[in-house]
Design a protein around this motif. Sequence first.
Motif, PDB file in Angstrom:
ATOM      1  N   ARG A  64       0.851  -1.182   0.000  1.00 39.13           N
ATOM      2  CA  ARG A  64       0.000   0.000   0.000  1.00 39.13           C
ATOM      3  C   ARG A  64       0.887   1.231   0.000  1.00 39.13           C
ATOM      4  O   ARG A  64       1.988   1.226   0.538  1.00 39.13           O
ATOM      5  CB  ARG A  64      -0.904   0.017   1.233  1.00 39.13           C
ATOM      6  CG  ARG A  64      -1.901  -1.116   1.294  1.00 39.13           C
ATOM      7  CD  ARG A  64      -2.816  -0.959   2.472  1.00 39.13           C
ATOM      8  NE  ARG A  64      -3.586   0.278   2.400  1.00 39.13           N
ATOM      9  CZ  ARG A  64      -4.372   0.709   3.374  1.00 39.13           C
ATOM     10  NH1 ARG A  64      -4.482   0.032   4.502  1.00 39.13           N
ATOM     11  NH2 ARG A  64      -5.042   1.842   3.226  1.00 39.13           N
ATOM     12  N   SER A  67       0.451   7.492   3.108  1.00 39.47           N
ATOM     13  CA  SER A  67      -0.651   8.452   3.082  1.00 39.47           C
ATOM     14  C   SER A  67      -0.238   9.688   2.287  1.00 39.47           C
ATOM     15  O   SER A  67       0.951   9.987   2.129  1.00 39.47           O
ATOM     16  CB  SER A  67      -1.033   8.859   4.502  1.00 39.47           C
ATOM     17  OG  SER A  67      -0.021   9.666   5.078  1.00 39.47           O
ATOM     18  N   ARG A 144     -15.751   7.091  -5.469  1.00 33.58           N
ATOM     19  CA  ARG A 144     -15.515   6.858  -4.040  1.00 33.58           C
ATOM     20  C   ARG A 144     -14.291   7.639  -3.585  1.00 33.58           C
ATOM     21  O   ARG A 144     -13.204   7.502  -4.142  1.00 33.58           O
ATOM     22  CB  ARG A 144     -15.297   5.352  -3.800  1.00 33.58           C
ATOM     23  CG  ARG A 144     -14.914   4.987  -2.372  1.00 33.58           C
ATOM     24  CD  ARG A 144     -14.784   3.467  -2.237  1.00 33.58           C
ATOM     25  NE  ARG A 144     -13.845   2.926  -3.210  1.00 33.58           N
ATOM     26  CZ  ARG A 144     -12.522   2.882  -3.041  1.00 33.58           C
ATOM     27  NH1 ARG A 144     -11.983   3.349  -1.922  1.00 33.58           N
ATOM     28  NH2 ARG A 144     -11.741   2.353  -3.968  1.00 33.58           N
ATOM     29  N   ARG A 146     -11.134   8.405  -1.389  1.00 35.72           N
ATOM     30  CA  ARG A 146     -10.160   7.706  -0.550  1.00 35.72           C
ATOM     31  C   ARG A 146      -9.547   8.745   0.402  1.00 35.72           C
ATOM     32  O   ARG A 146      -8.696   9.539  -0.013  1.00 35.72           O
ATOM     33  CB  ARG A 146      -9.065   7.059  -1.402  1.00 35.72           C
ATOM     34  CG  ARG A 146      -9.580   6.034  -2.393  1.00 35.72           C
ATOM     35  CD  ARG A 146      -8.457   5.203  -2.985  1.00 35.72           C
ATOM     36  NE  ARG A 146      -7.428   6.023  -3.635  1.00 35.72           N
ATOM     37  CZ  ARG A 146      -6.303   5.526  -4.159  1.00 35.72           C
ATOM     38  NH1 ARG A 146      -6.059   4.230  -4.094  1.00 35.72           N
ATOM     39  NH2 ARG A 146      -5.423   6.327  -4.743  1.00 35.72           N
ATOM     40  N   ASP A 149      -5.734   9.144   0.601  1.00 40.02           N
ATOM     41  CA  ASP A 149      -5.085   9.557  -0.645  1.00 40.02           C
ATOM     42  C   ASP A 149      -5.632  10.868  -1.198  1.00 40.02           C
ATOM     43  O   ASP A 149      -5.074  11.416  -2.151  1.00 40.02           O
ATOM     44  CB  ASP A 149      -5.256   8.451  -1.693  1.00 40.02           C
ATOM     45  CG  ASP A 149      -4.595   7.153  -1.267  1.00 40.02           C
ATOM     46  OD1 ASP A 149      -3.368   7.076  -1.372  1.00 40.02           O
ATOM     47  OD2 ASP A 149      -5.295   6.235  -0.806  1.00 40.02           O
ATOM     48  N   SER A 186      -2.495  -0.339  -6.529  1.00 43.26           N
ATOM     49  CA  SER A 186      -3.779  -1.031  -6.555  1.00 43.26           C
ATOM     50  C   SER A 186      -4.272  -1.122  -7.999  1.00 43.26           C
ATOM     51  O   SER A 186      -3.835  -0.350  -8.871  1.00 43.26           O
ATOM     52  CB  SER A 186      -4.818  -0.297  -5.700  1.00 43.26           C
ATOM     53  OG  SER A 186      -5.215   0.916  -6.326  1.00 43.26           O
TER      54      SER A 186
END
Length: 261
Positions: A64, A67, A144, A146, A149, A186
């Motif tokens: 991942r 941030s 959506r 995030r 991010d 991702s």
Amino acid sequence: MSLSDRQNRILAFLNQAGGNLTSTELTDAFDVSVQTIRKDLNELSNQGLVQRVHGGITLPRQNRNLSFSNRQVINLDAKRSIAQAVADRLPEGASVFLGIGTTPQQVAQALLGHPGLQVVTNNLNVALTLCRNPNIETLIAGGRIRPADQDVMGEDTTRFLRRFQVNFGIFGIGGLSESGELMDFSLEESHLSRAILDCSDQRVLVADSSKYLRSAPIRTGLLDEVDLFVTDHLPEPVEALLRDKHTEVICTSGNETGESA
């Protein structure tokens, strides 16, 4: 928390060294005490920017991304110089994609004085920045949010971007492999970057040198698909990859510009 100049240089040194450094190498390189280096490494580790190992540090093995707030402080000066180089290339009235990440956000900041553009984005910070210039038309994708991010993602987002064919697609990446693969964290990030690559007349990759050899699990494309690569430092293996390609390179650290051929 912002990074000191030495901490940014440690990160750059770590990337140039292939992702592994000993504490001795760091104290020798920066001519400081072990205690000073240990303090820097502890702060970098606490922010997830390096991984502490016995006797030194490595690049973090991540599936991942960090941030957005952590990424904002990495190589900030380099990102600003990259952004200005891109802004200087965009003609009045151009249509532009601005993708996810902190470097596209800096591009938006550099474009604030631009006389006129149409910008399509899913990057919330890009949209908030550009709305300060009424001469720039900004179209933001739905989807959506995030929170970590500070962007919008999902099938609706990618579908929205694919409705356009723009003059310049400006995007960042999660990592750049030794073989020139553009890596993301991702599938939805990869799908979105792929839409920018597919729907742009000129593909512009913006990536500072910290992205080289940075671990990310999803392959989005290849460096030779890019028309213009703007970076602060071009590692020799990447330069070698591009020698027989037609990708133009702007290296802001040396004001080098030219076609890799």
